[in-house]
Enzyme design. Structure first.
Site, mmCIF file in Angstrom:
data_model
loop_
_atom_site.group_PDB
_atom_site.id
_atom_site.type_symbol
_atom_site.label_atom_id
_atom_site.label_comp_id
_atom_site.label_asym_id
_atom_site.label_seq_id
_atom_site.Cartn_x
_atom_site.Cartn_y
_atom_site.Cartn_z
ATOM 1 N N HIS A 180 -48.072 -22.764 -17.118
ATOM 2 C CA HIS A 180 -47.165 -22.180 -18.103
ATOM 3 C C HIS A 180 -46.190 -23.215 -18.649
ATOM 4 O O HIS A 180 -45.795 -23.138 -19.821
ATOM 5 C CB HIS A 180 -46.414 -20.997 -17.496
ATOM 6 N N HIS A 187 -58.607 -18.815 -23.427
ATOM 7 C CA HIS A 187 -57.958 -20.107 -23.173
ATOM 8 C C HIS A 187 -58.903 -21.276 -23.435
ATOM 9 O O HIS A 187 -58.543 -22.248 -24.109
ATOM 10 C CB HIS A 187 -57.458 -20.176 -21.727
#
Length: 422
Positions: free
Chosen positions: A258, A393
């Site tokens: 993240h 992703h």
């Protein structure tokens, strides 16, 4: 600056990002990811695949996956890849139909759990899918986007705090006493796409407010390790999910993947603001650098083997050591974004280095797609993520290197940003 530990690639005078063979490799890798995930289609959306690309007999449509698939196949259809437009249209139809809560509005997590809580994380992906559907011109795309924006405005956006509220009961009662970085991170991506599609700068203003709070305020104070968990009074919850270290959305501690993901989102927001003639805060580049540097400092090569780990504790020590594929994908995008923004050779080096790791340990050349996660030695693991459910992703990691930082992916492709790239 980023450490040089295990640095095996010295950037040449010619970047991989300028290499046509590299761009062809990215395109081919993207197509194999798309082809593998086509098996995820169900009557009412898309479901998770196992390691061999098969649906379980009792599979039901998952709303987050359906929204992500709609977005990904919409991006592919904008490039003219056959079969992808029909899959994106299927996603729109299902998001407007069986996956929508016809009684209370908003979206259910799946068909089996119509009474589960309504989550900001899920609704961010529905809105992202709607925005991509509008760019592609799919039937019902505008209606889906309008519906999603209405729900976001009515329930999730908190004007007072400048962030998204986290979740509600199915009838929009019982707001959760929680503020989460993960849902707001994906809402930042969503906001930039909505700004491009609607033309309304309020979405960029909201994205900047989210970034200012979570990154320039809280992450900066933690040396750019991003705290994930807060209550509604903004007390940091350092023990949150201590008993759930491998939770897929809210694990204990902090998540280096993240840090990297926020890094490139900060740069993309800076670029989006400047593209519209809106002043961007001077701190954005420094914060993006700090986030990426902390990601690789605390998460890379922690077991004397490469790859970015899943989580660290509050002392920035390794906690869950498996290497999730999405973490590597987001780090690739962060490295290339920093290289594009700064021209610094170290980021080109990280870009090559992380792709080398993905090529060696993540790509499944027997069954297809990428392993969702591997252990420190590169062996397939399912500690957090079973099977190969995710396309979003990895596929975006094959697109980002050939697209500008702004506008957002669907708008950039529609404007012809790929025309001279391959």
């Amino acid at each position: 600056m980023t450490a040089g530990r295990n640095f095996t690639h010295i950037p040449s005078t010619r970047s991989w990002l300028e290499s046509r063979p590299h761009r062809l490799w990215l395109a081919a890798e993207g197509r194999q990811l798309l082809d593998f995930s086509k098996n995820a289609r169900l009557e009412h959306g898309f479901g998770p695949l196992d390691g061999k690309g098969r649906l379980a007999e009792d599979s039901v449509a998952d709303t987050i996956l359906t929204a992500r698939m709609t977005h990904a196949y919409g991006l592919a259809a904008l490039q003219g890849l056959p079969g992808c437009g029909a899959l994106a249209q299927h996603g729109v139809d299902c998001l407007r139909g069986p996956l929508r809560d016809a009684r209370h509005g908003g979206w259910m997590p799946d068909e089996k759990h119509p009474d589960d809580r309504k989550q900001a994380y899920l609704h961010a992906f529905v809105a992202l899918a709607g925005s991509t559907a509008v760019v592609l011109g799919l039937e019902g795309g505008q209606a889906l986007l309008d519906d999603a924006i209405s729900v976001l405005n009515a329930h999730f956006w908190c004007e007072k705090d400048g962030v998204m509220r986290e979740s509600f009961a199915t009838d929009w009662s019982d707001e959760e006493d929680y503020r989460g970085a993960n849902s707001n991170m994906h809402s930042t991506e969503m906001c930039m796409a909505l700004a491009d599609v609607t033309g309304d700068p309020v979405w960029l203003e909201r994205a900047l407010r989210i970034v200012t709070r979570f990154i320039h305020t809280y992450a900066k104070a933690e040396r750019y390790a991003v705290p994930e968990h807060f209550n509604r009074n903004w007390d940091m919850l350092r023990d949150y999910d201590r008993d759930k270290p491998t939770d897929s959305l809210r694990p204990f501690g902090m998540t280096p993947g993240h840090f990297a993901e926020w890094s490139h989102l900060v740069l993309k927001l800076e670029a989006a603001l400047l593209l519209r003639g809106i002043p961007a805060p001077e701190w954005m580049l420094d914060d993006a650098r700090g986030l990426f540097d902390q990601a690789v400092r605390s998460g890379w090569h922690v077991d004397e083997t490469p790859g970015l780990i899943y989580t660290i504790d509050w002392d920035h020590k390794p906690h869950v050591r498996v290497r999730a594929h999405w973490v590597q994908a987001e780090a690739i995008t962060a490295a290339l974004s920093l290289f594009r923004r700064t021209g610094a050779a170290e980021y080109e080096g990280w870009y090559r280095r992380i792709w080398d790791y993905v090529d060696r340990f993540c790509i499944d050349r027997v069954e297809g797609s990428w392993f969702n996660e591997v252990d420190p030695k590169g062996h397939v693991s399912e500690e957090i993520y079973p099977g190969k459910a995710d396309l979003y992703h990895a596929y975006q990691a094959t697109l980002a290197p050939v697209l500008p930082l702004a506008p957002s992916l669907a708008t950039a492709i529609a404007q012809g940003a790929l025309d001279d790239q391959i």
